[in-house]
Design an enzyme around this catalytic site. Structure first.
Site, PDB file in Angstrom:
ATOM      1  N   ARG A   1       1.164  -1.323  -0.355  1.00 43.06           N
ATOM      2  CA  ARG A   1      -0.250  -0.086  -0.609  1.00 43.06           C
ATOM      3  C   ARG A   1       0.478   1.198  -0.075  1.00 43.06           C
ATOM      4  NH1 ARG A   1      -4.812   1.841  -2.051  1.00 43.06           N
ATOM      5  NH2 ARG A   1      -6.002   2.794  -0.132  1.00 43.06           N
TER       6      ARG A   1
ATOM      7  N   THR B   1      -9.135  -0.526 -10.607  1.00 45.38           N
ATOM      8  CA  THR B   1      -8.152  -0.904 -10.252  1.00 45.38           C
ATOM      9  C   THR B   1      -7.614  -3.029 -10.748  1.00 45.38           C
ATOM     10  OG1 THR B   1      -8.226  -0.784  -7.907  1.00 45.38           O
ATOM     11  CG2 THR B   1      -7.096  -2.760  -7.644  1.00 45.38           C
TER      12      THR B   1
ATOM     13  N   SER C   1      -7.814   0.733   2.553  1.00 43.56           N
ATOM     14  CA  SER C   1      -7.737  -0.031   1.058  1.00 43.56           C
ATOM     15  C   SER C   1      -9.360  -0.585   1.685  1.00 43.56           C
ATOM     16  CB  SER C   1      -6.935  -0.368   1.345  1.00 43.56           C
ATOM     17  OG  SER C   1      -7.312  -0.951  -0.268  1.00 43.56           O
TER      18      SER C   1
ATOM     19  N   GLY D   1     -12.767  -2.115  -7.771  1.00 45.72           N
ATOM     20  CA  GLY D   1     -13.623  -1.994  -7.728  1.00 45.72           C
ATOM     21  C   GLY D   1     -14.209  -1.276  -6.782  1.00 45.72           C
ATOM     22  N   GLY D   2     -13.121  -0.350  -6.103  1.00 48.07           N
ATOM     23  CA  GLY D   2     -13.094   0.474  -5.215  1.00 48.07           C
ATOM     24  C   GLY D   2     -13.930  -0.119  -3.598  1.00 48.07           C
TER      25      GLY D   2
ATOM     26  N   GLU E   1      -4.054   7.386  -4.917  1.00 43.37           N
ATOM     27  CA  GLU E   1      -3.851   7.288  -3.363  1.00 43.37           C
ATOM     28  C   GLU E   1      -4.137   7.695  -1.601  1.00 43.37           C
ATOM     29  OE1 GLU E   1      -5.290   4.051  -3.249  1.00 43.37           O
ATOM     30  OE2 GLU E   1      -3.869   2.907  -5.647  1.00 43.37           O
TER      31      GLU E   1
ATOM     32  N   GLU F   1      -5.545   3.669  -7.892  1.00 49.44           N
ATOM     33  CA  GLU F   1      -7.023   4.260  -7.384  1.00 49.44           C
ATOM     34  C   GLU F   1      -7.981   4.568  -7.944  1.00 49.44           C
ATOM     35  OE1 GLU F   1      -9.787   5.389  -5.252  1.00 49.44           O
ATOM     36  OE2 GLU F   1      -8.494   3.757  -4.590  1.00 49.44           O
TER      37      GLU F   1
ATOM     38  N   ASP G   1      -8.241   8.194  -0.798  1.00 48.39           N
ATOM     39  CA  ASP G   1      -8.490   7.138  -0.186  1.00 48.39           C
ATOM     40  C   ASP G   1      -8.552   7.461   1.687  1.00 48.39           C
ATOM     41  OD1 ASP G   1      -9.526   5.294  -1.803  1.00 48.39           O
ATOM     42  OD2 ASP G   1      -7.898   3.307  -2.040  1.00 48.39           O
TER      43      ASP G   1
END
Length: 593
Positions: free
Chosen positions: A109, A408, A470, A491-492, A447, A428, A450
């Site tokens: 990450r 993603t 995440s 897909g978030g 990112e 992202e 987020d």
């Protein structure tokens, strides 16, 4: 699947399949762009892209293992899926090692630069609108992808990074064919891409429109970047010319004088890049119907939220319920689990995440007690997992903040020895921060949006060095200590519900893996309406669920999953999307005759 220039190769590799004993599907599902299902032995791979899947399978044919194959495929996807992933982003990898039966994870990450503060995205006493925050240097986190690849190969692979990058270097130099999905993803970003000369030069025609479908797109700058990494390893990214160019892009966005948007500078430094590490972490684990379900722990909320929902659902005999009743239970379990996700999930180095409590069967029972035969009204309040946790900790605050689906990509690989990789990585939003690093051919991520950047107190607030929460949910399921299933999706925040629905469809409701991946999706994330694909509204369950109080809003598609299932003997079944995001690509090393 993508890129019709290689379609004949992919079809030839997976043309033959055999009927296996249930519950494995028997047919090779051929979507509009090519085969999305393959059955055979010797190893398997599934991605959204034919070139990436082919590279993974070729790696295993050459003696590489599942980790080697996953990294090789990921590097190719960095070329062909640049709006979804790449060396400018990060991700999470879950690995099953057949040699000792253990599951581990690598946390790639992105991290916030050290100088970021809770109010970094604020101006005039309030948080910036999302697009203003996204298209800026502020949104760019320190990338973790390169370190993830290098660490995965050095710990669990058999080939060097230089070998894993060779297929991607060839694709970047020779080019790939632009398809409709690529065109559409470019189109939605044109208004910002044309502000950035380096981005426009790569992804737009001279008239400012997206590259035409059917044309070949080459990225020699990215090929050179990969060659640098092949020669120098991770230090070729986290220091030197690439690092300097990335820092320059963040601190001084390379914007045209005619840009029609304001691009705010960020605070990333060379020291931030040099300090990056991708730590190995323990996976999450829950027992479900006698199986062991492993996922990604914090700072991802995927493993905990999927796991909590499965714990809630284990209290229902889903396999003997009507499909409508089972889907109601699935939606409600997701609703309450998302309430807890919103309150308690953050980087564990900055907040004491009550993970044991969230994954406790007893805590799940307290959440199940709120579920009735009718839909709850969202947002529901979070529960209290702390009595079920080893330690105390400050109570978190509820939130319904959801930035919506990101773009993603997910890779699933398995080799002949039984090693398995479930790997999701991203930049992202579609196109990330919109800035191609000049001279190096990759997009910077966004990112840091987020974070709950509109809050100064939330556990997932912005802080220097922190990893944003995440939803990435790479998942591996074991039966009696051996791999049964691996799955994941982009897909978030809908990643979580996509993976959860596939598991319920496959493990409880009698669907094959390809059927579960293709099934119309519905996603409840503690919001007033349940998001559904249009095809779901055509099912008999839609009206029955509405009678229970569920309300629906439609979206064109949810997720783009891939998975692999282990069958009797040495048989593997790889499955990808037959339609979503243009269709996926599944291959095996030795197709069944």
């Amino acid at each position: 699947m993508r890129h019709p220039v290689v379609r004949s190769i992919a079809v030839a590799l997976v043309a033959g399949v055999v009927v296996l004993a249930p519950p494995i599907a028997a047919s090779a599902d051929v979507g509009p762009h090519g085969p999305a299902t393959a059955t055979g032995s010797g190893g398997a791979a599934a991605t959204v892209d034919t070139l990436a899947t082919q590279a993974a399978v070729d790696t295993m044919r050459g003696g590489g293992n599942a980790v080697d194959a996953a990294v090789t495929a990921a590097a190719v996807l960095g070329v062909t899926e640049p709006f979804s992933c790449g060396v400018g982003g990060g991700g999470f990898m879950v690995v099953y090692r057949a040699s000792d039966g253990k599951v581990t994870t690598i946390d790639g990450r992105e991290r916030a630069p050290a100088a970021m503060r809770p109010d970094s995205f604020w101006e005039g006493g309030s948080a910036l609108p999302f697009d203003d925050a996204r298209f800026s240097g502020l949104s760019v986190g320190v990338p973790g992808t390169v370190d993830t690849w290098a660490d995965a190969l050095s710990r669990y692979g058999t080939i060097p990074l230089s070998a894993a990058l060779r297929p991607a270097i060839r694709v970047a130099r020779n080019g790939f064919v632009v398809d409709q999905t690529f065109f559409d993803q470019t189109q939605q970003n044109v208004d910002y891409f044309d502000d950035v000369p380096s981005t426009a030069a790569l992804y737009l025609d001279p008239d400012g429109t997206p590259r035409d479908v059917g044309t070949v797109l080459r990225n020699p700058d990215l090929a050179s970047t990969y060659e640098r990494l092949a020669h120098l390893g991770p230090k070729g990214f986290y220091s030197g010319a690439v690092a300097d160019a990335l820092v320059g892009t963040v601190q001084h966005p390379p914007i045209s004088p005619t840009a029609n948007h304001t691009w705010r500078p960020g605070v990333m430094t060379a020291r931030d890049l040099k300090a990056y590490v991708a730590p190995e972490r323990n996976p999450t684990r829950v027992g479900y119907r006698g199986l062991d379900v492993y996922g990604m722990g914090p700072p991802s909320s995927g493993g905990s939220t999927v796991g909590e929902a499965l714990n809630v659902l284990e209290g229902y005999p889903l396999s003997t319920m009507t499909r409508e009743a089972a889907l109601h239970s699935y939606l409600e379990a997701s609703r309450f689990s998302f309430a807890d996700r919103g309150a308690y999930l953050a980087d564990p180095a900055y907040f004491d995440v009550p993970l044991k409590g969230l994954l406790s069967d007893d805590f799940a029972a307290t959440r199940r007690a709120f579920i009735t035969d009718t839909a709850a009204r969202s947002p529901v309040a979070p529960g209290d997992p702390y009595p079920f946790n080893d330690s105390g900790g400050a109570r978190a605050q509820a939130t319904t903040t959801d930035k919506g689906p990101g773009t993603t990509t997910h890779i699933t690989t398995a080799d002949a020895a039984g090693d398995v990789v479930s790997y999701t990585f991203t930049i992202e939003s579609t196109g990330g921060a919109g800035m191609v690093v000049p001279g190096f051919g990759f997009l910077a991520n966004n990112e840091l949006t987020d974070f709950n950047y509109d809050s100064l107190t939330h556990p997932n607030r912005v802080q220097g060095g922190k990893r944003p929460r995440s939803s990435i949910s790479p998942t591996i399921v074991l039966r009696d200590g051996k791999p049964l299933l691996a799955v994941g999706s982009p897909g978030g925040s809908t990643i979580i519900t996509t993976v959860l629905q596939i598991l319920v469809d496959r493990l409880d409701l009698g669907q094959t893996l390809p059927q579960a991946i293709a099934d119309p999706r519905l996603s409840q994330r503690n919001t007033a309406t349940t998001q559904v694909e249009p095809a779901f509204l055509e099912t008999p369950e839609a009206s029955s669920l509405q009678a229970r109080g569920h309300t629906f809003s439609t979206t064109p598609e949810i997720g783009a999953a891939t998975g692999i299932e282990f069958a009797a003997g040495d048989q593997l079944q790889a499955a990808a999307e037959p339609v979503r995001r243009g269709g996926g690509s599944a291959m095996v090393v030795n197709p069944s005759p």
